[in-house]
Design an enzyme around this catalytic site. Sequence first.
Site, PDB file in Angstrom:
ATOM      1  N   HIS A  37      32.467 -20.744  37.472  1.00 37.41           N
ATOM      2  CA  HIS A  37      31.843 -19.798  36.506  1.00 37.41           C
ATOM      3  C   HIS A  37      32.822 -18.654  36.255  1.00 37.41           C
ATOM      4  O   HIS A  37      32.969 -17.751  37.081  1.00 37.41           O
ATOM      5  CB  HIS A  37      30.529 -19.237  37.074  1.00 37.41           C
ATOM      6  CG  HIS A  37      29.813 -18.308  36.136  1.00 37.41           C
ATOM      7  ND1 HIS A  37      28.468 -18.452  35.847  1.00 37.41           N
ATOM      8  CD2 HIS A  37      30.222 -17.235  35.415  1.00 37.41           C
ATOM      9  CE1 HIS A  37      28.095 -17.508  35.002  1.00 37.41           C
ATOM     10  NE2 HIS A  37      29.150 -16.742  34.731  1.00 37.41           N
ATOM     11  N   HIS A  39      34.651 -16.017  32.998  1.00 38.27           N
ATOM     12  CA  HIS A  39      34.765 -15.584  31.602  1.00 38.27           C
ATOM     13  C   HIS A  39      36.242 -15.283  31.341  1.00 38.27           C
ATOM     14  O   HIS A  39      36.794 -14.351  31.934  1.00 38.27           O
ATOM     15  CB  HIS A  39      33.945 -14.316  31.357  1.00 38.27           C
ATOM     16  CG  HIS A  39      32.481 -14.503  31.631  1.00 38.27           C
ATOM     17  ND1 HIS A  39      31.574 -14.812  30.644  1.00 38.27           N
ATOM     18  CD2 HIS A  39      31.770 -14.454  32.791  1.00 38.27           C
ATOM     19  CE1 HIS A  39      30.362 -14.939  31.180  1.00 38.27           C
ATOM     20  NE2 HIS A  39      30.457 -14.727  32.484  1.00 38.27           N
ATOM     21  N   LEU A  40      36.853 -16.086  30.485  1.00 41.73           N
ATOM     22  CA  LEU A  40      38.256 -15.841  30.137  1.00 41.73           C
ATOM     23  C   LEU A  40      38.370 -15.044  28.840  1.00 41.73           C
ATOM     24  O   LEU A  40      39.446 -14.538  28.511  1.00 41.73           O
ATOM     25  CB  LEU A  40      39.004 -17.163  29.986  1.00 41.73           C
ATOM     26  CG  LEU A  40      39.119 -18.029  31.264  1.00 41.73           C
ATOM     27  CD1 LEU A  40      39.774 -19.366  30.945  1.00 41.73           C
ATOM     28  CD2 LEU A  40      39.901 -17.299  32.351  1.00 41.73           C
ATOM     29  N   ARG A  41      37.243 -14.964  28.079  1.00 45.12           N
ATOM     30  CA  ARG A  41      37.240 -14.353  26.737  1.00 45.12           C
ATOM     31  C   ARG A  41      38.156 -15.147  25.807  1.00 45.12           C
ATOM     32  O   ARG A  41      38.442 -16.303  26.025  1.00 45.12           O
ATOM     33  CB  ARG A  41      37.646 -12.861  26.772  1.00 45.12           C
ATOM     34  CG  ARG A  41      36.895 -12.021  27.798  1.00 45.12           C
ATOM     35  CD  ARG A  41      35.440 -11.863  27.516  1.00 45.12           C
ATOM     36  NE  ARG A  41      34.849 -10.862  28.387  1.00 45.12           N
ATOM     37  CZ  ARG A  41      33.622 -10.942  28.905  1.00 45.12           C
ATOM     38  NH1 ARG A  41      32.829 -11.970  28.630  1.00 45.12           N
ATOM     39  NH2 ARG A  41      33.173  -9.989  29.681  1.00 45.12           N
ATOM     40  N   ASN A  65      30.280 -17.474  26.133  1.00 45.46           N
ATOM     41  CA  ASN A  65      29.699 -16.313  25.427  1.00 45.46           C
ATOM     42  C   ASN A  65      30.769 -15.490  24.702  1.00 45.46           C
ATOM     43  O   ASN A  65      30.931 -14.303  24.926  1.00 45.46           O
ATOM     44  CB  ASN A  65      28.864 -15.437  26.382  1.00 45.46           C
ATOM     45  CG  ASN A  65      29.668 -14.843  27.534  1.00 45.46           C
ATOM     46  OD1 ASN A  65      30.692 -15.392  27.946  1.00 45.46           O
ATOM     47  ND2 ASN A  65      29.214 -13.721  28.048  1.00 45.46           N
ATOM     48  N   LYS A 130      25.315 -23.941  28.834  1.00 48.45           N
ATOM     49  CA  LYS A 130      24.897 -22.673  29.438  1.00 48.45           C
ATOM     50  C   LYS A 130      23.683 -22.110  28.722  1.00 48.45           C
ATOM     51  O   LYS A 130      23.681 -21.954  27.494  1.00 48.45           O
ATOM     52  CB  LYS A 130      26.064 -21.671  29.353  1.00 48.45           C
ATOM     53  CG  LYS A 130      25.766 -20.300  29.941  1.00 48.45           C
ATOM     54  CD  LYS A 130      25.659 -20.339  31.470  1.00 48.45           C
ATOM     55  CE  LYS A 130      25.129 -19.024  32.026  1.00 48.45           C
ATOM     56  NZ  LYS A 130      26.155 -18.009  32.171  1.00 48.45           N
ATOM     57  N   HIS A 167      21.627 -18.599  33.332  1.00 40.40           N
ATOM     58  CA  HIS A 167      21.577 -17.177  33.679  1.00 40.40           C
ATOM     59  C   HIS A 167      20.101 -16.890  33.930  1.00 40.40           C
ATOM     60  O   HIS A 167      19.319 -16.770  32.994  1.00 40.40           O
ATOM     61  CB  HIS A 167      22.134 -16.311  32.536  1.00 40.40           C
ATOM     62  CG  HIS A 167      22.164 -14.856  32.896  1.00 40.40           C
ATOM     63  ND1 HIS A 167      23.320 -14.149  33.094  1.00 40.40           N
ATOM     64  CD2 HIS A 167      21.148 -13.983  33.143  1.00 40.40           C
ATOM     65  CE1 HIS A 167      23.029 -12.907  33.437  1.00 40.40           C
ATOM     66  NE2 HIS A 167      21.713 -12.776  33.465  1.00 40.40           N
ATOM     67  N   HIS A 205      25.323 -17.386  39.543  1.00 36.41           N
ATOM     68  CA  HIS A 205      25.452 -16.060  40.171  1.00 36.41           C
ATOM     69  C   HIS A 205      24.133 -15.552  40.757  1.00 36.41           C
ATOM     70  O   HIS A 205      23.604 -14.529  40.335  1.00 36.41           O
ATOM     71  CB  HIS A 205      26.054 -15.030  39.204  1.00 36.41           C
ATOM     72  CG  HIS A 205      25.563 -15.090  37.783  1.00 36.41           C
ATOM     73  ND1 HIS A 205      24.230 -15.106  37.444  1.00 36.41           N
ATOM     74  CD2 HIS A 205      26.248 -15.125  36.616  1.00 36.41           C
ATOM     75  CE1 HIS A 205      24.128 -15.155  36.131  1.00 36.41           C
ATOM     76  NE2 HIS A 205      25.324 -15.172  35.595  1.00 36.41           N
ATOM     77  N   ASP A 278      32.184 -15.437  38.342  1.00 36.92           N
ATOM     78  CA  ASP A 278      31.625 -14.647  37.240  1.00 36.92           C
ATOM     79  C   ASP A 278      32.594 -13.517  36.863  1.00 36.92           C
ATOM     80  O   ASP A 278      32.172 -12.454  36.416  1.00 36.92           O
ATOM     81  CB  ASP A 278      30.244 -14.083  37.584  1.00 36.92           C
ATOM     82  CG  ASP A 278      29.510 -13.575  36.345  1.00 36.92           C
ATOM     83  OD1 ASP A 278      29.873 -13.966  35.218  1.00 36.92           O
ATOM     84  OD2 ASP A 278      28.585 -12.756  36.513  1.00 36.92           O
ATOM     85  N   ALA A 294      28.393  -4.613  31.304  1.00 38.27           N
ATOM     86  CA  ALA A 294      28.118  -5.361  32.539  1.00 38.27           C
ATOM     87  C   ALA A 294      29.190  -6.419  32.750  1.00 38.27           C
ATOM     88  O   ALA A 294      29.487  -7.198  31.845  1.00 38.27           O
ATOM     89  CB  ALA A 294      26.755  -6.028  32.441  1.00 38.27           C
TER      90      ALA A 294
HETATM   91  C1  NCD Z   1      29.120 -11.342  31.875  1.00 40.53           C
HETATM   92  C2  NCD Z   1      30.074 -10.995  30.715  1.00 40.53           C
HETATM   93  O1  NCD Z   1      30.584  -9.871  30.684  1.00 40.53           O
HETATM   94  O2  NCD Z   1      30.318 -11.883  29.873  1.00 40.53           O
HETATM   95  N1  NCD Z   1      28.657 -10.124  32.479  1.00 40.53           N
HETATM   96  C3  NCD Z   1      28.120  -9.980  33.708  1.00 40.53           C
HETATM   97  O3  NCD Z   1      27.674  -8.878  34.030  1.00 40.53           O
HETATM   98  N2  NCD Z   1      28.079 -10.964  34.578  1.00 40.53           N
HETATM   99  C4  NCD Z   1      27.992 -12.195  31.373  1.00 40.53           C
HETATM  100  C5  NCD Z   1      27.155 -12.819  32.463  1.00 40.53           C
HETATM  101  O4  NCD Z   1      27.597 -13.760  33.139  1.00 40.53           O
HETATM  102  O5  NCD Z   1      26.033 -12.361  32.697  1.00 40.53           O
HETATM  103 ZN    ZN Z   2      28.956 -14.932  33.779  1.00 40.04          ZN
END
Ligand code: NCD
Ligand code: ZN
Length: 378
Positions: A37, A39-41, A65, A130, A167, A205, A278, A294
């Site tokens: 899990h 996030h690479l953007r 996302n 997801k 999530h 998570h 995450d 977040a």
């Molecule tokens: C994640 C994000 O910034 O994309 N943020 C987070 O607080 N974990 C999104 C997510 O996994 O909830």
């Molecule tokens: Zn995440």
Amino acid sequence: MILNTASISDTETSPSNAQTNNSTPKQITLARPDDWHIHLRDGNSLNTTVAHAAQSFNRVICMPNLVPPVKTAIEAQAYRDRIMQALEHANIDDRYKLTFNPRMTLYLTDTTTAEDIKLAAQSGVVQAVKLYPAGATTNSADGVTNLASRHEVFSAMQKYELPLLIHGEVTDSHVDIFDREKQFIDTTLSSLVSQFPELKIVVEHITTGDAADFVLSQNERVAATITPQHLLFNRNHLLVGGVKPHFYCLPILKRKQHQQVLLDVATSGNPKFFLGTDSAPHATHAKENACGCAGCYSASIALPLYATAFDSVGKINRLEGFASQFGAKFYGLPLIDERITLVNEPMQVPSSYPYLGQETLTPLMAGETLPWSIKLES
Ligand code: NCD
Ligand code: ZN
């Protein structure tokens, strides 16, 4: 505002215990871990995030996302191509370029169809789908508003054996933020699992003892990822002595009792629980803000953080299963031969990384010293 080592050692599950534990080995060699899990953007973010992820992990499951989200197999393939392009240009050792293997996810929306699922399953690049309840977290506005209407899609995922990554938080404004995960389990997840008994589900998570108990009570098709921050910290770290925005993520850090349950299950050797950082980059100014985003950024230091957490309870020997074996087993992927060594030698976490040209990216534990580090290969 950055947490200092003294305030970490206020907790029983202190990373500093690692240095005082006599049974702590000097180093541990394990199969190169996977991050199930991350996030690479997209765009220029990839110049930072891909290099960090590739130096620690073999396979990574890339969250969808983006803005706009990754909704089809074609979009997932195009996103993967952009990640691989960034990898090619990354200033890292060639062997990481050869082994790094991003696996893609689709973002479930109110309009995802059974056909989208079938194409995704047949694409060979989509590993899972997801589910973000709409409004639950960063970039979740296009998430699902009515789960009941997604029946056909869940049936298709069950049929084509595409796991559902969840999530797990309700979004009702009247529900307290600290209760949202438990409410989701009680009101939504339990019935979803019984309606689709063959569907593979990862509760992503997890942050509570309630979520750990739920996962334990289900068969082997229901598993969970656990982040380093939820193993090492609790809500006191986030809030006592001033708000620490770099500890703010969703689901939010909970009470210490929950942190202890997470540490128990993560280090138990139960294959239902595996590594998912995450790691979620946001520019420093967007975190240190009156309305801070977040997400904790941990990709570059995740393995020393997990080693610190496992060592804090004398269970460093359980790290390899959690980090390198159980997730692969759940997803039906082969184990990795390549090895990585973590050493019980301190490392200083950088105060920030360059990000998006003019911006900076502040990692979790910025400027702090961790007791474990990744051994540099000669
Ligand atoms: C994640 C994000 O910034 O994309 N943020 C987070 O607080 N974990 C999104 C997510 O996994 O909830
Ligand atoms: Zn995440």
